[in-house]
Scaffold this motif. Structure first.
Motif, PDB file in Angstrom:
ATOM      1  N   VAL A   1      33.000  47.248  47.028  1.00 36.72           N
ATOM      2  CA  VAL A   1      33.271  47.871  45.732  1.00 36.72           C
ATOM      3  C   VAL A   1      34.738  48.273  45.701  1.00 36.72           C
ATOM      4  N   CYS A   2      35.400  47.961  44.570  1.00 40.43           N
ATOM      5  CA  CYS A   2      36.818  48.293  44.425  1.00 40.43           C
ATOM      6  C   CYS A   2      37.004  49.808  44.384  1.00 40.43           C
ATOM      7  N   THR A   3      37.973  50.287  45.136  1.00 34.63           N
ATOM      8  CA  THR A   3      38.336  51.710  45.111  1.00 34.63           C
ATOM      9  C   THR A   3      39.686  51.915  44.451  1.00 34.63           C
ATOM     10  N   THR A   4      40.374  50.807  44.113  1.00 35.66           N
ATOM     11  CA  THR A   4      41.640  50.874  43.379  1.00 35.66           C
ATOM     12  C   THR A   4      41.555  49.897  42.213  1.00 35.66           C
ATOM     13  N   VAL A   5      42.598  49.928  41.368  1.00 35.81           N
ATOM     14  CA  VAL A   5      42.632  49.029  40.219  1.00 35.81           C
ATOM     15  C   VAL A   5      42.785  47.587  40.713  1.00 35.81           C
ATOM     16  N   GLY A   6      41.989  46.691  40.180  1.00 39.31           N
ATOM     17  CA  GLY A   6      42.051  45.287  40.551  1.00 39.31           C
ATOM     18  C   GLY A   6      40.829  44.542  40.069  1.00 39.31           C
ATOM     19  N   ARG A   7      40.966  43.258  39.880  1.00 40.48           N
ATOM     20  CA  ARG A   7      39.871  42.434  39.367  1.00 40.48           C
ATOM     21  C   ARG A   7      39.202  41.571  40.449  1.00 40.48           C
ATOM     22  N   ILE A   8      39.838  41.441  41.595  1.00 42.80           N
ATOM     23  CA  ILE A   8      39.352  40.519  42.615  1.00 42.80           C
ATOM     24  C   ILE A   8      39.252  41.254  43.948  1.00 42.80           C
ATOM     25  N   THR A   9      38.110  41.147  44.601  1.00 42.59           N
ATOM     26  CA  THR A   9      37.969  41.731  45.942  1.00 42.59           C
ATOM     27  C   THR A   9      38.630  40.803  46.961  1.00 42.59           C
ATOM     28  N   PRO A  10      39.018  41.326  48.131  1.00 43.60           N
ATOM     29  CA  PRO A  10      39.642  40.465  49.142  1.00 43.60           C
ATOM     30  C   PRO A  10      38.781  39.272  49.538  1.00 43.60           C
ATOM     31  N   SER A  11      37.450  39.465  49.665  1.00 42.73           N
ATOM     32  CA  SER A  11      36.590  38.338  50.069  1.00 42.73           C
ATOM     33  C   SER A  11      36.561  37.259  49.004  1.00 42.73           C
ATOM     34  N   ILE A  12      36.465  37.688  47.701  1.00 40.18           N
ATOM     35  CA  ILE A  12      36.473  36.694  46.624  1.00 40.18           C
ATOM     36  C   ILE A  12      37.841  36.008  46.559  1.00 40.18           C
ATOM     37  N   TYR A  13      38.908  36.771  46.818  1.00 41.09           N
ATOM     38  CA  TYR A  13      40.259  36.191  46.795  1.00 41.09           C
ATOM     39  C   TYR A  13      40.384  35.075  47.839  1.00 41.09           C
ATOM     40  N   TYR A  14      39.907  35.324  49.026  1.00 44.21           N
ATOM     41  CA  TYR A  14      39.988  34.284  50.067  1.00 44.21           C
ATOM     42  C   TYR A  14      39.159  33.059  49.706  1.00 44.21           C
ATOM     43  N   GLN A  15      38.002  33.272  49.079  1.00 48.77           N
ATOM     44  CA  GLN A  15      37.170  32.133  48.673  1.00 48.77           C
ATOM     45  C   GLN A  15      37.845  31.333  47.548  1.00 48.77           C
ATOM     46  N   MET A  16      38.440  32.063  46.596  1.00 53.10           N
ATOM     47  CA  MET A  16      39.151  31.382  45.504  1.00 53.10           C
ATOM     48  C   MET A  16      40.364  30.617  46.030  1.00 53.10           C
ATOM     49  N   THR A  17      41.077  31.223  46.967  1.00 52.54           N
ATOM     50  CA  THR A  17      42.244  30.559  47.544  1.00 52.54           C
ATOM     51  C   THR A  17      41.839  29.308  48.313  1.00 52.54           C
ATOM     52  N   ALA A  18      40.724  29.397  49.060  1.00 50.29           N
ATOM     53  CA  ALA A  18      40.248  28.236  49.808  1.00 50.29           C
ATOM     54  C   ALA A  18      39.858  27.109  48.864  1.00 50.29           C
ATOM     55  N   ALA A  19      39.161  27.441  47.790  1.00 48.17           N
ATOM     56  CA  ALA A  19      38.766  26.428  46.820  1.00 48.17           C
ATOM     57  C   ALA A  19      39.996  25.805  46.155  1.00 48.17           C
ATOM     58  N   THR A  20      41.008  26.637  45.876  1.00 48.86           N
ATOM     59  CA  THR A  20      42.236  26.131  45.263  1.00 48.86           C
ATOM     60  C   THR A  20      42.978  25.184  46.209  1.00 48.86           C
ATOM     61  N   ASN A  21      43.046  25.554  47.478  1.00 45.98           N
ATOM     62  CA  ASN A  21      43.738  24.703  48.454  1.00 45.98           C
ATOM     63  C   ASN A  21      43.051  23.345  48.601  1.00 45.98           C
ATOM     64  N   VAL A  22      41.709  23.357  48.611  1.00 47.93           N
ATOM     65  CA  VAL A  22      40.979  22.098  48.711  1.00 47.93           C
ATOM     66  C   VAL A  22      41.201  21.264  47.452  1.00 47.93           C
ATOM     67  N   SER A  23      41.156  21.902  46.301  1.00 47.49           N
ATOM     68  CA  SER A  23      41.399  21.180  45.044  1.00 47.49           C
ATOM     69  C   SER A  23      42.800  20.596  45.015  1.00 47.49           C
ATOM     70  N   HIS A  24      43.764  21.374  45.502  1.00 44.18           N
ATOM     71  CA  HIS A  24      45.141  20.892  45.556  1.00 44.18           C
ATOM     72  C   HIS A  24      45.258  19.690  46.481  1.00 44.18           C
ATOM     73  N   GLY A  25      44.547  19.756  47.625  1.00 41.94           N
ATOM     74  CA  GLY A  25      44.578  18.633  48.556  1.00 41.94           C
ATOM     75  C   GLY A  25      44.013  17.361  47.942  1.00 41.94           C
ATOM     76  N   LEU A  26      42.890  17.486  47.256  1.00 45.82           N
ATOM     77  CA  LEU A  26      42.285  16.319  46.615  1.00 45.82           C
ATOM     78  C   LEU A  26      43.189  15.779  45.503  1.00 45.82           C
ATOM     79  N   TYR A  27      43.788  16.700  44.743  1.00 37.09           N
ATOM     80  CA  TYR A  27      44.684  16.281  43.663  1.00 37.09           C
ATOM     81  C   TYR A  27      45.949  15.641  44.223  1.00 37.09           C
ATOM     82  N   TYR A  28      46.424  16.131  45.368  1.00 38.08           N
ATOM     83  CA  TYR A  28      47.640  15.617  45.996  1.00 38.08           C
ATOM     84  C   TYR A  28      47.463  14.169  46.439  1.00 38.08           C
ATOM     85  N   TYR A  29      46.259  13.811  46.909  1.00 31.93           N
ATOM     86  CA  TYR A  29      46.023  12.449  47.391  1.00 31.93           C
ATOM     87  C   TYR A  29      45.629  11.484  46.279  1.00 31.93           C
ATOM     88  N   GLY A  30      45.600  11.976  45.043  1.00 35.33           N
ATOM     89  CA  GLY A  30      45.299  11.094  43.920  1.00 35.33           C
ATOM     90  C   GLY A  30      46.284   9.943  43.786  1.00 35.33           C
TER      91      GLY A  30
END
Length: 542
Positions: A435-464
């Protein structure tokens, strides 16, 4: 063995081979694309066989596949009744090898003629020495001087041929090694990119953001494609490594053999010159026999390298023509084939689909969970998120998989993690969830998952673009274009240098062995006549 008989027979036989030796130096010259008439293959003895090349519209020249280097390879095929070969450059066709080998027949003929003819001459000399009791030892000063001058010139020619051969083999070895390394590097680059793309696919299968994953059917498709790509990449890597080691081994062996041939023939020419000058008759006799065998072998080697020179030239012309017809089925597919269009298209399509769905998955979490305002108690959707909304990720594709332009307020693959980091809140563990105790929309765990998904998407897009190059053969076309412009000129020149060096060295030693006998005979007769003249001047004692 004493060479007191038949010197003129030996000299005449060697001079008979001179026109053939000179003619063999004329290499086959490849006509450039668009010439109306095929240039001659070299060798004046074969000029009577030259005919007009069939035009592009000739029905006999048409084939279901594109014929590479059709003009250059339009040679006689001894396996087909000496008819013209029309199959183009094709290393898997025995008729191609028969036709290109036929261009080296004059050199093989010289080797056979020398071995048999000079062998008969040596046999006649031995028989004459054993059976004939000749007492006359005629001496010609002109023959003595001329044979000495020719010996000097031929020895110099042998040195020149040896230098050309040594320099040519060094340059040829370096050029072929560079060519091979370039092709292997391109193949390894393909393997590396395929493996990275496959790894990105495998990562995408297991990516999830806030317990949201890719659909099950998409995961199954990823598994199938992942297996196909890994199998192809592994097979290509294994075959490339195996072929590279084998070819490097052959190149090293050829290089050392040429160096040994050059050194032995040069030593033979030098020793023959020295022994004949000092009148060492017995040693000259031994060297003549050795030269008889080695000259035949080096002329065979000349023919082999002429064949190699022609095959290299054919391959370079074939690569140059293939660049203009990359999708036609040709025999160059055996060297570096284009990826099957259906497989490449499937890979690109799957890559776009996975990228599209991963970006949508991230954006669903951002829009429907992180940026949404839920009343307290709706865990796990509510985790006390607050503050400015996080920007969505730019999807590079539309639902039909066509390219899409990013909208204002969206973040791209490169800047997403940095921008989202400003929307991460500090959390505390409450009731088994963060649970967030400060102002913010994304928790650290969700941030890492979003970043991982973005990196994989970038990798797939890069090899296009890489997959697109495989699909339309751009990658292979660029490889062959680079080989044709950067490597082929050197390969053609240096293989020619080896051939020319071998011909000069072989011809020099061939004629030298003849003049060793002539000069040794004249020297022996001169010595005998001097001794005889000295005895005649002794006064008589009455």
């Amino acid at each position: 063995m004493e060479f007191s008989g038949l010197p003129c027979c030996v000299l005449s036989f060697a001079l008979l081979l001179l026109p053939l030796s000179i003619a063999s130096v004329e290499l086959q010259k490849a006509p450039v694309s668009g010439r109306k008439q095929l240039e001659e293959d070299g060798f004046g003895a074969w000029r009577r066989f030259v005919a007009e090349v069939p035009s592009a519209g000739d029905a006999t020249a048409q084939n279901s596949t594109f014929v590479l280097a059709a003009e250059r390879t339009y040679r006689q095929d001894p396996m087909n009744g000496y008819q013209r070969y029309t199959g183009g450059w094709n290393i898997r066709n025995q008729h191609y090898w028969a036709s290109v080998s036929f261009t080296a027949m004059p050199l093989f003929a010289i080797a056979v003629a020398w071995f048999l003819g000079f062998g008969i001459v040596l046999l006649l000399i031995c028989c004459c020495y054993c059976c004939c009791r000749r007492r006359k030892h005629s001496y010609s000063r002109a023959a003595d001087v001329i044979s000495l001058i020719l010996l000097v010139l031929l020895t110099c020619a042998a040195i020149a041929g040896s230098v050309i051969l040594y320099d040519g083999q060094g340059r040829f070895h370096k050029s072929t090694s560079a060519t091979l390394d370039y092709v292997v590097g391109q193949a390894n680059l393909t393997v590396d990119n395929l493996q990275k793309f496959s790894s990105s696919l495998a990562d995408a299968r297991n990516i999830g953001v806030d317990q949201i994953f890719l659909p099950t059917d998409m995961q199954s498709k990823i598994d199938v494609l992942h297996t196909k790509i890994n199998t192809s990449a592994t097979a290509l890597s294994t075959q490339t490594s195996k072929n590279s080691k084998s070819i490097h081994g052959v190149l090293d062996a050829v290089g050392w053999n040429l160096i040994i041939v050059s050194a032995v023939m040069l030593l033979l020419a030098f020793l023959g010159f020295v022994f004949s000058i000092f009148g060492l008759q017995f040693l000259v006799s031994i060297l003549v026999v050795v030269a008889w065998i080695l000259v035949a072998g080096t002329f065979i080697l000349c023919g082999i390298f002429l064949l190699i020179h022609n095959v290299v030239g054919d391959a370079c012309v074939a690569m140059d023509e293939w660049v203009d017809h990359p999708h036609a089925h040709t025999t160059l597919d055996d060297i570096l084939p284009c990826v099957d269009v259906a497989t490449a298209d499937e890979s690109m399509q799957r890559s776009k689909q996975v990228t599209f769905q991963l970006v949508n998955l991230v954006n669903q979490v951002i829009v429907n969970i992180s940026n949404a305002d839920f009343p307290p108690g709706m865990a796990p959707l509510y985790y006390n998120q607050s503050g400015p909304p996080a920007p969505p990720l730019c999807n590079p594709y539309l639902p039909d998989m066509s390219n899409r332009t990013c909208l204002p307020g969206e973040v791209d693959f490169n800047s997403a993690s940095k921008v989202w980091k400003g929307h991460v809140c500090q959390t505390a563990r409450v009731g088994g969830s963060d649970v967030c105790t400060t102002v913010g929309r994304i928790t650290p765990s969700i941030y890492y998952q979003m970043t991982a998904a973005t990196n994989v998407s970038h990798g797939l897009y890069y090899y296009g673009p890489f997959l697109a190059q495989l699909a339309d053969c751009t990658f292979v076309r660029e490889t062959f274009a680079a080989l044709a412009s950067n490597n082929c000129p050197g390969l053609d020149l240096y293989s020619k240098l080896i051939f020319v060096g071998l011909v000069i060295l072989s011809a020099a030693v061939m004629f030298s062995s003849t003049f060793w006998m002539v000069y040794a005979r004249e020297r022996r007769h001169r010595k005998y006549n001097k001794q005889l003249s000295g005895r005649e001047r002794v006064p008589l004692d009455f």
